[in-house]
Write an enzyme that holds these catalytic residues in place. Structure first.
Site, mmCIF file in Angstrom:
data_model
loop_
_atom_site.group_PDB
_atom_site.id
_atom_site.type_symbol
_atom_site.label_atom_id
_atom_site.label_comp_id
_atom_site.label_asym_id
_atom_site.label_seq_id
_atom_site.Cartn_x
_atom_site.Cartn_y
_atom_site.Cartn_z
ATOM 1 N N CYS A 82 23.517 27.080 -3.639
ATOM 2 C CA CYS A 82 24.632 26.744 -4.525
ATOM 3 C C CYS A 82 24.241 25.703 -5.554
ATOM 4 O O CYS A 82 24.940 25.488 -6.532
ATOM 5 C CB CYS A 82 25.845 26.290 -3.737
ATOM 6 S SG CYS A 82 25.804 24.565 -3.281
ATOM 7 N N CYS B 173 31.593 19.849 -6.484
ATOM 8 C CA CYS B 173 30.429 18.972 -6.323
ATOM 9 C C CYS B 173 30.838 17.658 -5.659
ATOM 10 O O CYS B 173 30.043 17.040 -4.942
ATOM 11 C CB CYS B 173 29.778 18.676 -7.672
ATOM 12 S SG CYS B 173 29.489 20.161 -8.667
HETATM 13 ZN ZN ZN Z 1 27.280 20.634 -9.284
#
Ligand code: ZN
Ligand code: PLP
Lengths: 131, 395
Positions: free
Chosen positions: A35, A104
């Site tokens: 990812c 994130c």
């Molecule tokens: Zn990121």
């Protein structure tokens, strides 16, 4: 129009608490290279307090800044507080993140939880007490 | 220092292009479809531009349709072939894994409409094999579409060979030449191309203008209905100034092509040699069979967006195929297609030089990239594991 807030860019350019703690009391890692963001957090724990914290991050500016901010928010704080830290709080402390970058900041929250979990695994007696 | 090294994304308009535009904004701003002489002067500008553009790619003026850019040209080309295929009962298309999304997404739409698409793999060198194209063509193949040059890794495809095969097998051949036109010699006759897409802002013309070459005898499908402009093949009042500027930009690019290519190839190779000194790095795409301006690398242990933002702080405009720069979770399909695994593909960097690039700038970029890669590796858990032997280096 800037992609990121000044705060994010500041933490990205000058990340706080980067590095490693040798013989850390707890280490947590989340993410995978698939990812594109990987975060590792090291904790030093004295009594009930996170006396030191360091991180390493492979990822975008949002991931780096979230790690940096999250470590600032928990350094010197009790474990109970660190456990309650949410990615929303991290994002808010950074004056916001673009919507598609929120994932994130989730990693920072999860990495801290993993590190605390690792600490409890190594110190089951503390885990009992905390329940 | 400010260095624009993202010329594959767009280019700075040339002075000639800007100058060519002005008269059709300030003075001759009339509608080319109008009968009065002022309008006809605007019409003349469009036709002069069409002739110039045609000349630059070896086409006839009537084979050029002006469009809004590369994406529209790609869409129109593919839908043209689909319409012709449908009528002939042929619903198979041959393409490849590294096309631009303007082609890939249009193909996906056609797949939903009952077409079958064969996506040929590319080698680790990023080059489509002509023999694979030949082998993929079937009785019911209505189109082969292979890009001239790739926008991410700069590899130039064997278009002449593929054109030869398609002509012999009686299959329409389209090429997305958006990255090639104005940079490498393109000749639709020599390459035996039936349709070709181009975009002005990639060769120092304006944004929002492009063209589609459609060989005489092939009837283009219309995407935009509503008027008789472009001989009924693309409705809408012409972007006269933009079209005039497109021709001026292309004329200049064609005139200077050999000199620019020689200069850029030398700078490109200097940049490649400098970046190759970074340990655990690799050039993406074949070293020689690539656009003169394109340098694309992967660096192990770091992520592309961080790299770009740090380079931006050092005055360098670059691009990356990492997931986080695109807002998706997957890194570039092009890097994956040439065999870069996710871990490595995230750490990609594309530098595309402009014709005014200098050796000094190249050297500055080399030292800046070295510095930033080292800094990012300094706090990367992936890098730590590689260095400590916990995981194995790929590059
Ligand atoms: Zn990121
Ligand atoms: C290979 C390729 N095809 C198509 C396009 C789309 O062109 P435009 O931006 O003019 O629509 C681009 C531009 O990014 C490109 O590089």
């Amino acid at each position: 129009m800037a992609l990121y807030s000044e705060k994010v860019m500041d933490h990205f350019r000058n990340p706080r608490n980067v590095g490693v703690i040798e013989n850390a009391d707890g280490v947590g890692e989340v993410g995978n290279a698939k990812c594109g963001d990987i975060m590792r957090i090291y904790l030093k724990i004295d009594g009930d307090i996170i006396s030191d914290v360091k991180f390493e991050t492979f990822g975008c500016a949002s991931a780096v800044a979230s790690s940096s901010m999250a470590t600032e928010l928990i350094k010197g704080r009790p474990l109970s507080e660190a456990k309650a830290l949410t990615n929303k709080a991290v994002a808010e402390a950074l004056d916001g993140l673009p919507a598609y970058k929120m994932h994130c900041s989730v990693l920072a929250e999860e990495a801290i939880l993993n590190a605390i979990g690792d600490y409890y695994t190594k110190h089951p007696e503390k885990a009992d007490k905390s329940r | 220092m400010f260095i624009y090294a993202d010329n594959a994304a767009t280019t700075k308009m040339s002075a000639a292009a800007i100058a060519a535009m002005r008269p059709y904004i300030e003075d001759c701003w009339y509608n080319p479809s109008s009968l009065y002489s002022a309008g006809q002067r605007a019409k003349e500008a469009v036709e002069t531009a069409r002739a110039e553009v045609a000349r630059c790619i070896g086409a006839e003026p009537r084979e050029i349709i002006f469009t809004s850019g590369g994406s529209e040209s790609d869409n129109q080309a593919l839908l043209t072939a689909a319409e012709i295929g449908r009528k002939a009962g042929k619903r198979h298309i041959v393409s490849d894994a590294i096309e631009h999304h303007a082609v890939l997404h249009t193909l996906a739409k056609l797949e939903k409409d009952g077409f079958e698409v064969t996506y040929l793999p590319v080698g680790t060198d990023g080059v489509v094999r002509a023999a694979a194209v030949e082998a993929a063509i079937r009785e019911d193949t209505c189109l082969v579409t292979v890009m001239y040059a790739n926008n991410e890794i700069g590899t130039v495809q064997p278009i002449g060979e593929i054109g030869e095969i398609c002509r012999r097998r009686g299959v329409l051949f389209h090429t997305d030449a958006v990255q090639a036109v104005g940079h490498v010699p393109v000749d639709v006759c020599a390459d035996k191309v039936d349709m070709l897409s181009a975009s002005a802002h990639k060769f120092r013309g304006p944004k929002g203008v492009g063209f589609l070459y459609v060989r005489r005898g092939v009837k283009p499908a219309t995407l935009i209905e509503g008027g008789a402009q472009e001989s009924g093949r693309r409705a809408g009042t012409e972007n006269v100034a933009g079209i005039a500027a497109t021709a001026a930009a292309l004329k200049e690019a064609a005139a200077n092509m050999a000199a620019n290519a020689a200069k850029l190839t030398a700078l490109r190779d200097r940049l490649i040699a400098g970046l190759a000194e970074i340990p655990h790095s690799a050039l993406n795409g074949d070293a020689k069979r690539r656009l003169p301006s394109n340098v694309s690398f992967c660096f192990e242990g770091i992520e592309g967006e961080s790299l770009l933002l740090m380079l931006d702080d050092m005055g360098i405009c670059a691009s990356s195929g990492s997931a986080c720069t695109s807002g998706s979770l997957d890194p570039s399909h092009v890097l994956l297609a040439i065999g870069r695994v996710h871990d490595v593909a995230h750490g990609s960097l594309r530098l595309t030089l402009g014709e005014d690039a200098t050796e000094e700038e190249v050297d500055y970029m080399i030292s800046a990239v070295k510095e930033v890669v080292e800094r990012l590796r300094g706090f990367s858990p992936v890098w730590r594991d590689l260095v400590s032997g916990k995981s194995e280096f790929i590059l």
